[in-house]
Design a protein around this motif. Sequence first.
Motif, PDB file in Angstrom:
ATOM      1  N   GLY A 293       0.862  -1.475  -0.091  1.00  0.00           N
ATOM      2  CA  GLY A 293      -0.044   0.046  -0.021  1.00  0.00           C
ATOM      3  C   GLY A 293       0.897   1.268  -0.050  1.00  0.00           C
ATOM      4  O   GLY A 293       0.196   2.224  -0.085  1.00  0.00           O
ATOM      5  N   GLY A 294       2.163   1.061   0.101  1.00  0.00           N
ATOM      6  CA  GLY A 294       3.115   2.411   0.285  1.00  0.00           C
ATOM      7  C   GLY A 294       3.334   2.813  -1.090  1.00  0.00           C
ATOM      8  O   GLY A 294       2.814   2.396  -2.311  1.00  0.00           O
TER       9      GLY A 294
ATOM     10  N   ARG B 219       2.183  -3.633  -3.982  1.00  0.00           N
ATOM     11  CA  ARG B 219       1.930  -4.975  -3.521  1.00  0.00           C
ATOM     12  C   ARG B 219       3.302  -5.638  -3.611  1.00  0.00           C
ATOM     13  O   ARG B 219       4.150  -5.492  -4.241  1.00  0.00           O
ATOM     14  CB  ARG B 219       1.041  -5.388  -4.684  1.00  0.00           C
ATOM     15  CG  ARG B 219      -0.177  -4.812  -4.942  1.00  0.00           C
ATOM     16  CD  ARG B 219      -1.036  -5.184  -6.282  1.00  0.00           C
ATOM     17  NE  ARG B 219      -2.046  -4.544  -6.381  1.00  0.00           N
ATOM     18  CZ  ARG B 219      -2.850  -4.395  -7.624  1.00  0.00           C
ATOM     19  NH1 ARG B 219      -2.477  -5.205  -8.486  1.00  0.00           N
ATOM     20  NH2 ARG B 219      -4.047  -3.740  -7.902  1.00  0.00           N
ATOM     21  N   PRO B 220       3.292  -6.924  -2.904  1.00  0.00           N
ATOM     22  CA  PRO B 220       4.234  -7.770  -2.882  1.00  0.00           C
ATOM     23  C   PRO B 220       4.885  -8.224  -4.201  1.00  0.00           C
ATOM     24  O   PRO B 220       5.890  -8.388  -4.456  1.00  0.00           O
ATOM     25  CB  PRO B 220       3.708  -8.752  -1.838  1.00  0.00           C
ATOM     26  CG  PRO B 220       2.786  -8.169  -0.963  1.00  0.00           C
ATOM     27  CD  PRO B 220       2.199  -7.232  -1.862  1.00  0.00           C
ATOM     28  N   GLU B 221       3.818  -8.311  -5.265  1.00  0.00           N
ATOM     29  CA  GLU B 221       4.048  -8.570  -6.263  1.00  0.00           C
ATOM     30  C   GLU B 221       4.916  -7.870  -7.428  1.00  0.00           C
ATOM     31  O   GLU B 221       5.139  -8.182  -8.163  1.00  0.00           O
ATOM     32  CB  GLU B 221       2.904  -9.312  -7.292  1.00  0.00           C
ATOM     33  CG  GLU B 221       1.746  -8.516  -7.177  1.00  0.00           C
ATOM     34  CD  GLU B 221       0.714  -8.719  -6.070  1.00  0.00           C
ATOM     35  OE1 GLU B 221       1.233  -8.982  -4.994  1.00  0.00           O
ATOM     36  OE2 GLU B 221      -0.311  -8.413  -6.430  1.00  0.00           O
ATOM     37  N   ASP B 222       5.137  -6.600  -6.781  1.00  0.00           N
ATOM     38  CA  ASP B 222       5.664  -5.613  -7.298  1.00  0.00           C
ATOM     39  C   ASP B 222       7.166  -5.715  -7.113  1.00  0.00           C
ATOM     40  O   ASP B 222       7.988  -4.921  -7.694  1.00  0.00           O
ATOM     41  CB  ASP B 222       5.340  -4.043  -7.042  1.00  0.00           C
ATOM     42  CG  ASP B 222       3.744  -3.822  -7.660  1.00  0.00           C
ATOM     43  OD1 ASP B 222       3.006  -3.377  -6.817  1.00  0.00           O
ATOM     44  OD2 ASP B 222       3.703  -4.275  -8.729  1.00  0.00           O
TER      45      ASP B 222
ATOM     46  N   THR C 176      11.754  -3.530  -3.042  1.00  0.00           N
ATOM     47  CA  THR C 176      10.999  -4.740  -1.983  1.00  0.00           C
ATOM     48  C   THR C 176       9.801  -4.325  -1.540  1.00  0.00           C
ATOM     49  O   THR C 176       9.972  -3.178  -0.811  1.00  0.00           O
ATOM     50  CB  THR C 176      12.042  -5.191  -1.167  1.00  0.00           C
ATOM     51  OG1 THR C 176      13.145  -5.716  -1.784  1.00  0.00           O
ATOM     52  CG2 THR C 176      11.597  -6.417  -0.428  1.00  0.00           C
ATOM     53  N   VAL C 177       8.709  -5.112  -1.790  1.00  0.00           N
ATOM     54  CA  VAL C 177       7.501  -4.621  -0.893  1.00  0.00           C
ATOM     55  C   VAL C 177       7.044  -5.629   0.105  1.00  0.00           C
ATOM     56  O   VAL C 177       6.931  -6.622  -0.565  1.00  0.00           O
ATOM     57  CB  VAL C 177       6.342  -4.564  -1.950  1.00  0.00           C
ATOM     58  CG1 VAL C 177       4.768  -3.859  -1.288  1.00  0.00           C
ATOM     59  CG2 VAL C 177       6.737  -3.427  -2.987  1.00  0.00           C
TER      60      VAL C 177
ATOM     61  N   ASN D  93       2.575   3.896  -6.561  1.00  0.00           N
ATOM     62  CA  ASN D  93       1.697   3.746  -5.375  1.00  0.00           C
ATOM     63  C   ASN D  93       0.763   2.563  -5.358  1.00  0.00           C
ATOM     64  O   ASN D  93       0.963   1.672  -6.201  1.00  0.00           O
ATOM     65  CB  ASN D  93       0.762   5.159  -5.627  1.00  0.00           C
ATOM     66  CG  ASN D  93       1.285   6.326  -5.989  1.00  0.00           C
ATOM     67  OD1 ASN D  93       2.291   6.437  -5.069  1.00  0.00           O
ATOM     68  ND2 ASN D  93       0.677   7.106  -6.597  1.00  0.00           N
ATOM     69  N   SER D  94       0.368   2.430  -4.124  1.00  0.00           N
ATOM     70  CA  SER D  94      -0.582   1.077  -3.771  1.00  0.00           C
ATOM     71  C   SER D  94       0.520  -0.027  -4.242  1.00  0.00           C
ATOM     72  O   SER D  94      -0.130  -1.059  -4.857  1.00  0.00           O
ATOM     73  CB  SER D  94      -1.836   1.148  -4.579  1.00  0.00           C
ATOM     74  OG  SER D  94      -2.492   2.083  -4.332  1.00  0.00           O
TER      75      SER D  94
END
Length: 121
Positions: free
Chosen positions: A15-16, A84-87, A118-119, A81-82
């Motif tokens: 979400g960051g 996700r771990p998959e990013d 890294t998310v 923005n927003s």
Amino acid sequence: QVQLVESGGGLAQTGGSLRLSCTASRRPDQSDTKAWFRQAPGKEREFVAAISRATYYSNSVKGRFTISKDTAKNTHYLQMNSLRPEDTAVYYCAAGLVGDTVTNIRGYRYWGQGTQVTVSS
């Protein structure tokens, strides 16, 4: 030869937001198209976004990421923005596109060194 220097990667929570920058040593001769790609562990490098006279996004980031450029500074950006771990991936900037296909990895002559994003979940 054109050198691309990236900055702005790091760690973010789900979400960051993060903002990547890519500064070119000079304007490439081939075209004004600038792009971002990413490569996750064990996966192929994939298209994320590109900007020329228009902007282009992969479906996975559309509505969350924004590509922009400052021509006077030879710099382009990726506002994420927003997240996700998959990013999570190494993000590469690219320039010097030969041809018209902005998603074509092999079309870009110049690449940045990559910056880790890294998310965490």
